[in-house]
Design an enzyme around this catalytic site. Structure first.
Site, PDB file in Angstrom:
ATOM      1  N   ASP A 152      -3.406   7.207   1.771  1.00  0.00           N
ATOM      2  CA  ASP A 152      -3.392   6.045   0.884  1.00  0.00           C
ATOM      3  C   ASP A 152      -4.779   5.826   0.261  1.00  0.00           C
ATOM      4  OD1 ASP A 152      -3.221   3.579  -0.303  1.00  0.00           O
ATOM      5  OD2 ASP A 152      -2.300   2.571   1.416  1.00  0.00           O
ATOM      6  N   TYR A 177       3.939  -6.112  -2.293  1.00  0.00           N
ATOM      7  CA  TYR A 177       2.991  -6.451  -3.353  1.00  0.00           C
ATOM      8  C   TYR A 177       3.275  -7.862  -3.862  1.00  0.00           C
ATOM      9  CZ  TYR A 177       1.348  -1.628  -3.846  1.00  0.00           C
ATOM     10  OH  TYR A 177       0.780  -0.405  -3.644  1.00  0.00           O
ATOM     11  N   SER A 195      -5.933   2.273  -0.628  1.00  0.00           N
ATOM     12  CA  SER A 195      -6.527   1.536   0.498  1.00  0.00           C
ATOM     13  C   SER A 195      -7.939   2.022   0.811  1.00  0.00           C
ATOM     14  CB  SER A 195      -5.661   1.664   1.750  1.00  0.00           C
ATOM     15  OG  SER A 195      -4.501   0.889   1.604  1.00  0.00           O
ATOM     16  N   ARG A 236       3.279   2.784  -0.016  1.00  0.00           N
ATOM     17  CA  ARG A 236       2.554   2.094   1.065  1.00  0.00           C
ATOM     18  C   ARG A 236       3.441   2.052   2.313  1.00  0.00           C
ATOM     19  NH1 ARG A 236      -1.314  -0.619  -2.195  1.00  0.00           N
ATOM     20  NH2 ARG A 236      -3.078  -0.334  -0.830  1.00  0.00           N
ATOM     21  N   GLN A 247       0.040   6.305   5.325  1.00  0.00           N
ATOM     22  CA  GLN A 247      -1.223   5.560   5.452  1.00  0.00           C
ATOM     23  C   GLN A 247      -2.452   6.464   5.368  1.00  0.00           C
ATOM     24  OE1 GLN A 247      -1.154   3.009   8.883  1.00  0.00           O
ATOM     25  NE2 GLN A 247      -0.260   1.326   7.739  1.00  0.00           N
TER      26      GLN A 247
HETATM   27  P1  NAD Z   1      -3.558  -5.131  -4.892  1.00  0.00           P
HETATM   28  O1  NAD Z   1      -4.846  -4.403  -5.152  1.00  0.00           O
HETATM   29  O2  NAD Z   1      -2.358  -4.780  -5.681  1.00  0.00           O
HETATM   30  O3  NAD Z   1      -3.843  -6.705  -5.100  1.00  0.00           O
HETATM   31  C1  NAD Z   1      -4.899  -7.365  -4.411  1.00  0.00           C
HETATM   32  C2  NAD Z   1      -4.399  -8.688  -3.891  1.00  0.00           C
HETATM   33  O4  NAD Z   1      -4.245  -9.611  -4.967  1.00  0.00           O
HETATM   34  C3  NAD Z   1      -3.064  -8.646  -3.179  1.00  0.00           C
HETATM   35  O5  NAD Z   1      -3.228  -9.108  -1.852  1.00  0.00           O
HETATM   36  C4  NAD Z   1      -2.180  -9.585  -4.003  1.00  0.00           C
HETATM   37  O6  NAD Z   1      -1.259 -10.313  -3.196  1.00  0.00           O
HETATM   38  C5  NAD Z   1      -3.228 -10.512  -4.612  1.00  0.00           C
HETATM   39  N1  NAD Z   1      -2.778 -11.297  -5.770  1.00  0.00           N
HETATM   40  C6  NAD Z   1      -1.958 -10.944  -6.795  1.00  0.00           C
HETATM   41  N2  NAD Z   1      -1.773 -11.984  -7.639  1.00  0.00           N
HETATM   42  C7  NAD Z   1      -2.517 -13.011  -7.168  1.00  0.00           C
HETATM   43  C8  NAD Z   1      -2.764 -14.349  -7.605  1.00  0.00           C
HETATM   44  N3  NAD Z   1      -2.191 -14.836  -8.709  1.00  0.00           N
HETATM   45  N4  NAD Z   1      -3.579 -15.121  -6.858  1.00  0.00           N
HETATM   46  C9  NAD Z   1      -4.152 -14.648  -5.734  1.00  0.00           C
HETATM   47  N5  NAD Z   1      -3.969 -13.400  -5.260  1.00  0.00           N
HETATM   48  C10 NAD Z   1      -3.151 -12.587  -5.968  1.00  0.00           C
HETATM   49  O7  NAD Z   1      -3.184  -5.095  -3.362  1.00  0.00           O
HETATM   50  P2  NAD Z   1      -3.581  -4.067  -2.206  1.00  0.00           P
HETATM   51  O8  NAD Z   1      -4.887  -4.430  -1.649  1.00  0.00           O
HETATM   52  O9  NAD Z   1      -3.392  -2.696  -2.720  1.00  0.00           O
HETATM   53  O10 NAD Z   1      -2.470  -4.411  -1.101  1.00  0.00           O
HETATM   54  C11 NAD Z   1      -1.191  -4.881  -1.469  1.00  0.00           C
HETATM   55  C12 NAD Z   1      -0.288  -4.997  -0.269  1.00  0.00           C
HETATM   56  O11 NAD Z   1      -0.010  -3.736   0.302  1.00  0.00           O
HETATM   57  C13 NAD Z   1      -0.861  -5.832   0.851  1.00  0.00           C
HETATM   58  O12 NAD Z   1       0.206  -6.564   1.415  1.00  0.00           O
HETATM   59  C14 NAD Z   1      -1.308  -4.835   1.839  1.00  0.00           C
HETATM   60  O13 NAD Z   1      -1.399  -5.349   3.143  1.00  0.00           O
HETATM   61  C15 NAD Z   1      -0.228  -3.828   1.693  1.00  0.00           C
HETATM   62  N6  NAD Z   1      -0.613  -2.526   2.196  1.00  0.00           N
HETATM   63  C16 NAD Z   1       0.243  -1.847   3.030  1.00  0.00           C
HETATM   64  C17 NAD Z   1      -0.116  -0.609   3.523  1.00  0.00           C
HETATM   65  C18 NAD Z   1       0.798   0.152   4.419  1.00  0.00           C
HETATM   66  O14 NAD Z   1       1.664  -0.404   5.029  1.00  0.00           O
HETATM   67  N7  NAD Z   1       0.615   1.442   4.501  1.00  0.00           N
HETATM   68  C19 NAD Z   1      -1.324  -0.060   3.180  1.00  0.00           C
HETATM   69  C20 NAD Z   1      -2.166  -0.764   2.334  1.00  0.00           C
HETATM   70  C21 NAD Z   1      -1.796  -1.990   1.830  1.00  0.00           C
END
Ligand code: NAD
Length: 380
Positions: free
Chosen positions: A132, A228, A135, A124, A129
């Site tokens: 990804d 994460y 996403s 990530r 991006q």
């Molecule tokens: P994911 O699918 O792994 O998880 C979904 C969400 O569940 C996450 O926000 C996580 O914090 C939350 N979660 C986990 N345990 C929990 C709990 N006990 N209670 C409540 N919520 C809980 O996550 P994702 O959507 O793939 O994204 C993860 C991270 O990566 C985020 O910070 C996102 O902004 C980041 N991200 C960065 C990039 C980038 O920079 N290129 C791209 C996409 C996502």
């Protein structure tokens, strides 16, 4: 020498996506690559064979021909044992590989000498991006989850002022505000619901509020250096449960999206909590495939539990195959850009962070350390 790319037809039941849509095929062909297409590959995404031909692709007779001719094979779902048996040594495979649980396919790819890259392992980072897929497909899943929940909900989402009275807006609670959760917030807001959301990462607060939803505050921050969430301690889980229970009991709809990469999804809603929810309430558990965020969720099923509808849909992106395929296809096209050296020929630059992070098997070995550890017990 350009790359000979093959588009395989998905065989996993219910999978409607395709790894490359004709629009992307046209771009790859324009870049000088050759694109081979297994007949019927895009049919479930409404991409007809003829459209691939018009985009400059070439239809091959069958999968055997595809596997014989392609240098790089692109897919959505991990290959089945039957598919792997048709792969030849040195083939490069790009697609979802379920590195945390897809052991059978990974062993097969290793033994067959295939170089495989998992879209789930693309880091990530900013440079990645555009490739990804977690996403892009999370965006689709979050949107569709909101619509599925609205459809199951026995009441309106928006506030309505009518001659037959004023309707109060539905209260929606979103648990987990990552990519899918944020899209579910945006979509339920567009439908007029009053939305609250919760995430263990403090950074999620600003994103939730920027979408016009209220952030539910529990005093903890479980964000790791990689961005994460980490697993919570027993004491943190306890505090989380108390606060969530109150919010869950007030909600008409709860959409859960919480995940921890490589692990079972955290359980956020106990069976006892479901039992004290409002009659007619809906829980849409988007984490059903990885264990579910709700204790009573059954993957792929819609059940009633004490007057509450609990639905745990699986492979949600495939329910919106047109845009899920179009977005995935863009991710694949951008990933393909990393597989080229001089003159566009196939070349794997292991100094590239994205390739080094996402490779699963290569030259008869498992290269992804955590997967190797699990499957081979640390044997290199
Ligand atoms: P994911 O699918 O792994 O998880 C979904 C969400 O569940 C996450 O926000 C996580 O914090 C939350 N979660 C986990 N345990 C929990 C709990 N006990 N209670 C409540 N919520 C809980 O996550 P994702 O959507 O793939 O994204 C993860 C991270 O990566 C985020 O910070 C996102 O902004 C980041 N991200 C960065 C990039 C980038 O920079 N290129 C791209 C996409 C996502």
């Amino acid at each position: 020498m350009p790359i000979r790319v093959g588009v395989a037809r998905e065989t996993v039941p219910g999978e409607r996506r395709v790894a490359l849509v004709p629009e992307t095929v046209a771009r790859l062909v324009k870049q000088g690559h050759e694109v081979l297409v297994e007949p019927g590959s895009g049919a479930a995404s409404f991409c007809l064979d003829q459209a691939y031909v018009e985009a400059g692709g070439r239809l091959v007779a069958d999968r055997a021909a595809l596997c014989r001719e392609a240098e790089v094979l692109v897919k959505v779902q991990p290959p089945t044992p039957e598919e792997i048996a048709q792969y030849r040594r040195g083939l490069v495979l790009v697609g979802y590989l379920q590195p945390h649980r897809g052991d059978e396919a990974i062993r097969g790819l290793r033994d067959q000498g295939v170089t495989s890259f998992a879209m789930e392992l693309v880091p990530r980072i900013t440079r990645a991006q555009a490739m990804d897929a977690l996403s892009s497909q999370g965006t689709v899943a979050g949107y569709k989850a909101a619509l599925l929940a609205a459809d199951l909900c026995p009441q309106f989402f928006p506030m309505l002022t009518t001659a037959a009275g004023t309707i109060r807006p539905a209260k929606v609670l979103i648990l987990g505000a990552g990519v899918a959760g944020l899209q579910a917030i945006a979509t339920t807001r567009r439908l007029g619901a009053v939305v609250e959301a919760y995430d263990v990462r403090r950074a999620a607060r600003e994103q939730v509020e920027s979408l016009g939803a209220k952030f539910l505050q529990v005093e903890l921050d479980a964000e790791t250096a990689g961005g994460y969430a980490r697993e919570l301690t027993a004491e943190e889980k306890e505090r989380e449960q108390v606060l969530l229970r109150r919010a869950i009991c007030q909600a008409d709809v709860v959409i859960t999206t919480a995940q921890i990469p490589g692990r079972t999804a955290p359980q956020l809603i106990a069976a006892a909590t479901v039992e004290v929810m409002k009659p007619g309430a809906v829980i849409l558990d988007l984490a059903a495939e990885s264990g579910g965020n709700c204790a009573v969720t059954r993957p792929g099923e819609r059940i009633e539990h004490h007057g509450v509808t609990v639905y745990g849909p699986v492979n949600v992106p495939s329910m919106l195959p047109v845009h899920a395929s179009a977005m995935y296809s863009k991710n694949i096209q951008n990933f393909m850009g990393l597989l080229q050296g001089e003159g566009g020929a196939l070349q794997l630059d292991w100094a590239d962070e994205i390739l080094a992070s996402s490779v699963v098997t290569h030259e008869g070995g498992i290269r992804h350390a955590a997967t190797r550890e699990r499957i081979e017990g640390g044997v290199k």
